[in-house]
Motif scaffolding. Structure first.
Motif, PDB file in Angstrom:
ATOM      1  N   GLY A 221       1.008  -0.700   0.334  1.00 51.14           N
ATOM      2  CA  GLY A 221       0.168  -0.290   0.019  1.00 51.14           C
ATOM      3  C   GLY A 221       0.596   1.262   0.142  1.00 51.14           C
TER       4      GLY A 221
ATOM      5  N   PRO B 244      -0.380   7.137   2.569  1.00 51.02           N
ATOM      6  CA  PRO B 244       0.525   7.675   3.800  1.00 51.02           C
ATOM      7  C   PRO B 244       1.334   7.208   4.679  1.00 51.02           C
ATOM      8  CG  PRO B 244      -1.383   8.528   4.400  1.00 51.02           C
ATOM      9  CD  PRO B 244      -1.459   7.669   2.845  1.00 51.02           C
ATOM     10  N   ALA B 245      -0.137   6.121   5.424  1.00 51.95           N
ATOM     11  CA  ALA B 245       1.174   5.287   6.118  1.00 51.95           C
ATOM     12  C   ALA B 245       1.843   4.280   5.457  1.00 51.95           C
ATOM     13  CB  ALA B 245       0.148   3.980   6.799  1.00 51.95           C
TER      14      ALA B 245
ATOM     15  N   GLU C 140       1.397  -1.528  -4.978  1.00 50.95           N
ATOM     16  CA  GLU C 140       0.367  -0.847  -4.540  1.00 50.95           C
ATOM     17  C   GLU C 140      -0.656  -1.504  -6.075  1.00 50.95           C
ATOM     18  OE1 GLU C 140      -1.346   1.994  -2.773  1.00 50.95           O
ATOM     19  OE2 GLU C 140      -2.167   1.799  -4.617  1.00 50.95           O
ATOM     20  N   ARG C 141      -1.653  -1.421  -5.297  1.00 52.19           N
ATOM     21  CA  ARG C 141      -2.701  -1.738  -6.336  1.00 52.19           C
ATOM     22  C   ARG C 141      -2.941  -0.833  -7.668  1.00 52.19           C
ATOM     23  NH1 ARG C 141      -8.279  -2.147  -3.031  1.00 52.19           N
ATOM     24  NH2 ARG C 141      -8.106   0.067  -2.385  1.00 52.19           N
TER      25      ARG C 141
ATOM     26  N   ASN D  52      -7.083   6.829  -4.167  1.00 47.39           N
ATOM     27  CA  ASN D  52      -7.490   7.110  -2.460  1.00 47.39           C
ATOM     28  C   ASN D  52      -8.141   8.207  -1.587  1.00 47.39           C
ATOM     29  OD1 ASN D  52      -5.723   5.026  -1.941  1.00 47.39           O
ATOM     30  ND2 ASN D  52      -3.655   6.647  -1.013  1.00 47.39           N
TER      31      ASN D  52
ATOM     32  N   MET E  62      -9.545  11.586   0.345  1.00 43.16           N
ATOM     33  CA  MET E  62      -9.483  11.957   2.056  1.00 43.16           C
ATOM     34  C   MET E  62     -10.234  12.980   1.846  1.00 43.16           C
ATOM     35  SD  MET E  62      -5.632  12.432   3.640  1.00 43.16           S
ATOM     36  CE  MET E  62      -5.363  14.308   3.890  1.00 43.16           C
ATOM     37  N   GLY E  63     -10.585  14.111   2.455  1.00 48.44           N
ATOM     38  CA  GLY E  63     -11.431  15.161   2.643  1.00 48.44           C
ATOM     39  C   GLY E  63     -10.921  16.241   2.164  1.00 48.44           C
TER      40      GLY E  63
ATOM     41  N   ILE F 129      -7.402  17.060   4.780  1.00 46.50           N
ATOM     42  CA  ILE F 129      -6.205  18.172   4.956  1.00 46.50           C
ATOM     43  C   ILE F 129      -5.656  17.236   6.062  1.00 46.50           C
ATOM     44  CG2 ILE F 129      -6.533  19.647   7.629  1.00 46.50           C
ATOM     45  CD1 ILE F 129      -9.181  21.087   5.347  1.00 46.50           C
TER      46      ILE F 129
ATOM     47  N   ARG G 146      -5.273  14.084  -3.177  1.00 43.78           N
ATOM     48  CA  ARG G 146      -4.982  12.697  -2.694  1.00 43.78           C
ATOM     49  C   ARG G 146      -3.645  12.329  -4.145  1.00 43.78           C
ATOM     50  NH1 ARG G 146      -5.174   9.635   1.944  1.00 43.78           N
ATOM     51  NH2 ARG G 146      -3.759   7.908   1.174  1.00 43.78           N
TER      52      ARG G 146
ATOM     53  N   VAL H  79      -1.669  -7.436  -4.199  1.00 45.38           N
ATOM     54  CA  VAL H  79      -1.194  -7.962  -3.081  1.00 45.38           C
ATOM     55  C   VAL H  79      -2.301  -9.078  -2.959  1.00 45.38           C
ATOM     56  CG1 VAL H  79       0.305  -9.052  -0.655  1.00 45.38           C
ATOM     57  CG2 VAL H  79       0.709  -7.372  -2.634  1.00 45.38           C
TER      58      VAL H  79
ATOM     59  N   ASP I 222      -2.787  -1.769   3.952  1.00 45.72           N
ATOM     60  CA  ASP I 222      -2.808  -1.621   2.928  1.00 45.72           C
ATOM     61  C   ASP I 222      -4.824  -1.033   2.767  1.00 45.72           C
ATOM     62  OD1 ASP I 222      -3.329  -3.894   4.658  1.00 45.72           O
ATOM     63  OD2 ASP I 222      -4.276  -4.975   3.470  1.00 45.72           O
TER      64      ASP I 222
ATOM     65  N   ASP J 283      -4.691   2.940   8.087  1.00 49.90           N
ATOM     66  CA  ASP J 283      -6.264   3.041   8.807  1.00 49.90           C
ATOM     67  C   ASP J 283      -6.087   1.240   8.778  1.00 49.90           C
ATOM     68  OD1 ASP J 283      -7.198   4.928   8.190  1.00 49.90           O
ATOM     69  OD2 ASP J 283      -8.473   4.899   6.671  1.00 49.90           O
TER      70      ASP J 283
ATOM     71  N   GLY K 282      -6.768  11.160  10.944  1.00 49.88           N
ATOM     72  CA  GLY K 282      -6.558  10.022  10.558  1.00 49.88           C
ATOM     73  C   GLY K 282      -5.144  10.108   9.409  1.00 49.88           C
ATOM     74  N   SER K 283      -4.840  11.211   8.537  1.00 47.00           N
ATOM     75  CA  SER K 283      -3.664  10.896   7.655  1.00 47.00           C
ATOM     76  C   SER K 283      -1.882  10.965   8.478  1.00 47.00           C
ATOM     77  CB  SER K 283      -3.508  11.741   6.344  1.00 47.00           C
ATOM     78  OG  SER K 283      -3.420  13.299   7.093  1.00 47.00           O
TER      79      SER K 283
HETATM   80  C1  LIG Z   1     -13.667  10.688   3.131  1.00 49.56           C
HETATM   81  C2  LIG Z   1     -12.783  10.764   4.046  1.00 49.56           C
HETATM   82  C3  LIG Z   1     -12.450  12.003   5.090  1.00 49.56           C
HETATM   83  C4  LIG Z   1     -10.819  12.029   5.510  1.00 49.56           C
HETATM   84  N1  LIG Z   1     -10.530  13.505   5.953  1.00 49.56           N
HETATM   85  C5  LIG Z   1      -9.221  13.168   6.759  1.00 49.56           C
HETATM   86  C6  LIG Z   1      -8.996  14.890   6.741  1.00 49.56           C
HETATM   87  O1  LIG Z   1      -9.142  15.300   6.214  1.00 49.56           O
HETATM   88  N2  LIG Z   1      -7.385  14.284   7.186  1.00 49.56           N
HETATM   89  C7  LIG Z   1      -6.736  13.431   8.186  1.00 49.56           C
HETATM   90  O2  LIG Z   1      -5.901  13.876   8.540  1.00 49.56           O
HETATM   91  N3  LIG Z   1      -7.656  12.380   7.124  1.00 49.56           N
HETATM   92  C8  LIG Z   1      -8.572  11.966   6.729  1.00 49.56           C
HETATM   93  N4  LIG Z   1      -8.702  11.291   6.096  1.00 49.56           N
HETATM   94  C9  LIG Z   1      -8.816   9.882   7.068  1.00 49.56           C
HETATM   95  C10 LIG Z   1      -7.042   9.675   6.355  1.00 49.56           C
HETATM   96  O3  LIG Z   1      -7.174   8.988   4.604  1.00 49.56           O
HETATM   97  C11 LIG Z   1      -6.954   8.092   6.507  1.00 49.56           C
HETATM   98  O4  LIG Z   1      -6.401   8.164   8.010  1.00 49.56           O
HETATM   99  C12 LIG Z   1      -5.641   8.096   5.444  1.00 49.56           C
HETATM  100  O5  LIG Z   1      -5.616   8.095   4.315  1.00 49.56           O
HETATM  101  C13 LIG Z   1      -4.740   6.730   6.301  1.00 49.56           C
HETATM  102  O6  LIG Z   1      -3.962   6.327   4.854  1.00 49.56           O
HETATM  103  P1  LIG Z   1      -3.039   4.771   4.852  1.00 49.56           P
HETATM  104  O7  LIG Z   1      -2.045   4.501   4.452  1.00 49.56           O
HETATM  105  O8  LIG Z   1      -3.352   3.855   6.466  1.00 49.56           O
HETATM  106  O9  LIG Z   1      -4.595   3.918   4.013  1.00 49.56           O
HETATM  107  P2  LIG Z   1      -4.805   4.743   2.230  1.00 49.56           P
HETATM  108  O10 LIG Z   1      -4.829   5.885   1.974  1.00 49.56           O
HETATM  109  O11 LIG Z   1      -6.314   3.916   2.567  1.00 49.56           O
HETATM  110  O12 LIG Z   1      -3.384   3.900   1.526  1.00 49.56           O
HETATM  111  C14 LIG Z   1      -3.944   2.252   1.160  1.00 49.56           C
HETATM  112  C15 LIG Z   1      -3.467   2.217   0.104  1.00 49.56           C
HETATM  113  O13 LIG Z   1      -3.068   0.151  -0.047  1.00 49.56           O
HETATM  114  C16 LIG Z   1      -3.465   0.189  -1.941  1.00 49.56           C
HETATM  115  N5  LIG Z   1      -4.427  -1.243  -1.109  1.00 49.56           N
HETATM  116  C17 LIG Z   1      -4.913  -1.846  -0.527  1.00 49.56           C
HETATM  117  N6  LIG Z   1      -4.805  -2.665  -0.706  1.00 49.56           N
HETATM  118  C18 LIG Z   1      -3.832  -3.436  -1.648  1.00 49.56           C
HETATM  119  C19 LIG Z   1      -3.800  -4.397  -1.454  1.00 49.56           C
HETATM  120  N7  LIG Z   1      -4.446  -5.777  -1.775  1.00 49.56           N
HETATM  121  N8  LIG Z   1      -2.930  -4.697  -2.796  1.00 49.56           N
HETATM  122  C20 LIG Z   1      -1.368  -3.193  -3.306  1.00 49.56           C
HETATM  123  N9  LIG Z   1      -2.181  -2.334  -2.738  1.00 49.56           N
HETATM  124  C21 LIG Z   1      -3.480  -2.443  -1.199  1.00 49.56           C
HETATM  125  C22 LIG Z   1      -4.802   1.138  -1.860  1.00 49.56           C
HETATM  126  O14 LIG Z   1      -4.517   1.575  -3.238  1.00 49.56           O
HETATM  127  C23 LIG Z   1      -3.926   2.248  -1.392  1.00 49.56           C
HETATM  128  O15 LIG Z   1      -3.333   2.992  -2.299  1.00 49.56           O
HETATM  129  C24 LIG Z   1     -10.184  10.965   5.676  1.00 49.56           C
HETATM  130  C25 LIG Z   1     -10.960   9.750   4.952  1.00 49.56           C
HETATM  131  C26 LIG Z   1     -11.416   9.929   4.264  1.00 49.56           C
HETATM  132  C27 LIG Z   1     -12.357   8.300   3.699  1.00 49.56           C
END
Ligand SMILES: Cc1cc2nc3c(=O)[nH]c(=O)nc-3n(C[C@H](O)[C@H](O)[C@H](O)COP(=O)(O)OP(=O)(O)OC[C@H]3O[C@@H](n4cnc5c(N)ncnc54)[C@H](O)[C@@H]3O)c2cc1C
Length: 430
Positions: free
Chosen positions: A11, A14-15, A34-35, A43, A45-46, A48, A106, A130, A161, A303, A315-316
């Motif tokens: 994935g 940001p994480a 990354e898929r 991806n 996100m809001g 911010i 994003r 994956v 992911d 997440d 969240g980010s």
């Molecule tokens: C509508 C909405 C509004 C939000 N607003 C905010 C905000 O304003 N501020 C803030 O800080 N947070 C906000 N968040 C939360 C924030 O977006 C998440 O907490 C953050 O994006 C989490 O990051 P992540 O890297 O853990 O997951 P993600 O950003 O979801 O990234 C996961 C990645 O893994 C990839 N992936 C998944 N499964 C597989 C697989 N099997 N094989 C390969 N790749 C895979 C996906 O394609 C993706 O790129 C919001 C969330 C949503 C849904």
């Protein structure tokens, strides 16, 4: 023979990128899988983005990252019975470079963030899903992708992911998603000329506004709606607990259309063109829903680990900092040549010492409390609006009598119920 890496990250959100930055930066051989067609393409996100956590990974990122607008003013709208009570803050410090937070899209930001990991030497492999983790006994030793001969080996695998994390579920590190622990969110990006945005939101060029709204904004659901200004577009969305959406048979599309149709919102987006429509889940279960974060040769971040503080729209930042901690724990393990569960527990220790677990613990009772007391979202925003309107109405009524009328409005749920609600809310939020 499958290629071997020191670390694999699943994935490129940001994480995952944060973990890759730390590992590749220390000299580990790292692959990010990354898929999506490119990082950020899938991806939502809001959105911010906060400066401080991002700077921990890329110092002075704001000089080159594709940011939309700095958030120089934040507003909270309580909506109900046709009234809006707006509480806002334009902090002097938020107007100064480097700013506290920025709006981002994003699809642009994630690509740039991933390029920083590539600069450090990480391999970012897109359009690759994956399918599962390779294991030897209870140790994770690599991944299997959907590519021909798509097995890759690694000493440590970081699962970044996202909210659904099928991989963490397959490893029995996480339970199934529960509708009382995730929010369903829908979002649109609506294009508008920058000048119109600045006029309508009462800001200058290079300034931005975030608006969060509760009450009628979400049709009384436990959740929020939001409007964020970008350079030449507006991000607008609504999110509510999946359980509430299901119970009331609400369709996500109806929720956003309802919000867009409310007069104060309609005026802000009038004449704009919807460029994107997105839907996504947000893991809001907090401390009670944390999965097992570490196993032999594996860590879960962002997440996928349910690290979101819904009350504070964070969240980010939790994704980036948890990714950073996992990356640091992986580097320490690599230096020791020990990827056992005990060795990787350093990741959990870092989380516990940080704001992440402390904040999730602090609010661990908040979500169930608001679920049991939906009148905080259904009733109170409207009552506050009517009470403030009564206060502002000049109608020849003596002020003592007006005060009594205001209390009559606020006591509509019963005087003692109001006091009890306020006391209980204070207890779960303090
Ligand atoms: C509508 C909405 C509004 C939000 N607003 C905010 C905000 O304003 N501020 C803030 O800080 N947070 C906000 N968040 C939360 C924030 O977006 C998440 O907490 C953050 O994006 C989490 O990051 P992540 O890297 O853990 O997951 P993600 O950003 O979801 O990234 C996961 C990645 O893994 C990839 N992936 C998944 N499964 C597989 C697989 N099997 N094989 C390969 N790749 C895979 C996906 O394609 C993706 O790129 C919001 C969330 C949503 C849904």
């Amino acid at each position: 023979m499958a290629e071997k890496f020191d670390g694999i990250v699943v994935g490129a959100g940001p994480a995952g990128i944060a973990a890759a930055l730390r590992m590749a930066g220390a000299g580990m051989k790292v692959a990010v899988i990354e898929r999506g067609e490119y990082p950020g393409s899938k991806n939502v996100m809001g959105g911010i983005l906060y400066r401080q956590p991002t700077e921990e990974l890329v110092p002075r990122f704001y000089e080159e990252a594709p940011l939309e607008r700095p958030i120089t003013e934040s507003r909270l709208w309580l909506m109900g019975d046709g009234n809006v009570v707006s509480i806002g803050c334009r902090a002097a410090a938020f107007a100064e470079e480097p700013h506290n937070a920025y709006s981002v899209l994003r699809a642009k930001f994630d690509q740039w963030f991933a390029s920083k990991a590539v600069e450090k030497g990480a391999l970012v492999l897109c359009e690759t899903v994956v399918r599962d983790c390779l294991t030897e006994g209870d140790r994770v030793v690599g991944i299997r992708t959907d590519r021909p001969q798509g097995e890759l080996l690694a000493d440590v695998v970081v699962l970044a992911d996202g909210v659904n994390s099928l991989l963490a579920r397959e490893l029995d590190m996480r339970e199934e998603i529960r509708p009382d622990r995730v929010a369903q969110a829908v979002k649109e990006v609506i294009s508008l000329p920058p000048g119109k945005i600045e006029d309508r939101f009462n800001i200058e060029r290079g300034e931005g506004v975030s608006i969060e709204a509760i009450g009628d904004a979400t049709r009384g659901l436990v959740g929020t709606a939001w409007i964020y200004t970008n350079r030449d577009s507006i991000s607008i969305g609504v999110g509510g607990l999946l359980e509430g959406v299901g119970h009331r048979r609400l369709r996500p599309n109806d929720l956003i259309e309802h919000f867009k149709g409310l007069p104060p919102v309609r005026r802000l987006i009038e004449g704009g063109k919807t460029e994107e429509y997105l839907a996504h889940l947000i893991p809001e279960g907090g401390y009670r829903s944390l999965p097992r974060l570490v196993g032999k040769g594996v860590m879960v971040v962002g997440d996928a680990a349910m690290l979101v503080n819904g009350l504070h729209r964070e969240g980010s930042n939790m994704a980036m900092i948890s990714g950073k901690f996992a990356g640091e724990a992986a580097v320490e393990a690599w230096k020791r040549g020990d990827f056992s569960r005990r060795s990787l527990e350093a990741y959990v220790d870092k989380l516990k010492d940080s704001f992440i677990i402390k904040d999730l613990k602090k609010y661990s009772r908040a979500l169930p409390f608001f679920e049991r007391n939906p009148h905080f979202f259904r009733l109170y925003p409207g009552l506050v609006g009517r009470a403030v309107a009564e206060f502002l109405t000049v109608d020849g009524v003596p002020k003592r009598e007006k005060q009594a009328r205001i209390f009559d409005i606020l006591y509509e749920r019963g005087r003692w119920n109001l006091y009890r609600d306020l006391y209980n809310a204070w207890r779960v939020l303090r």
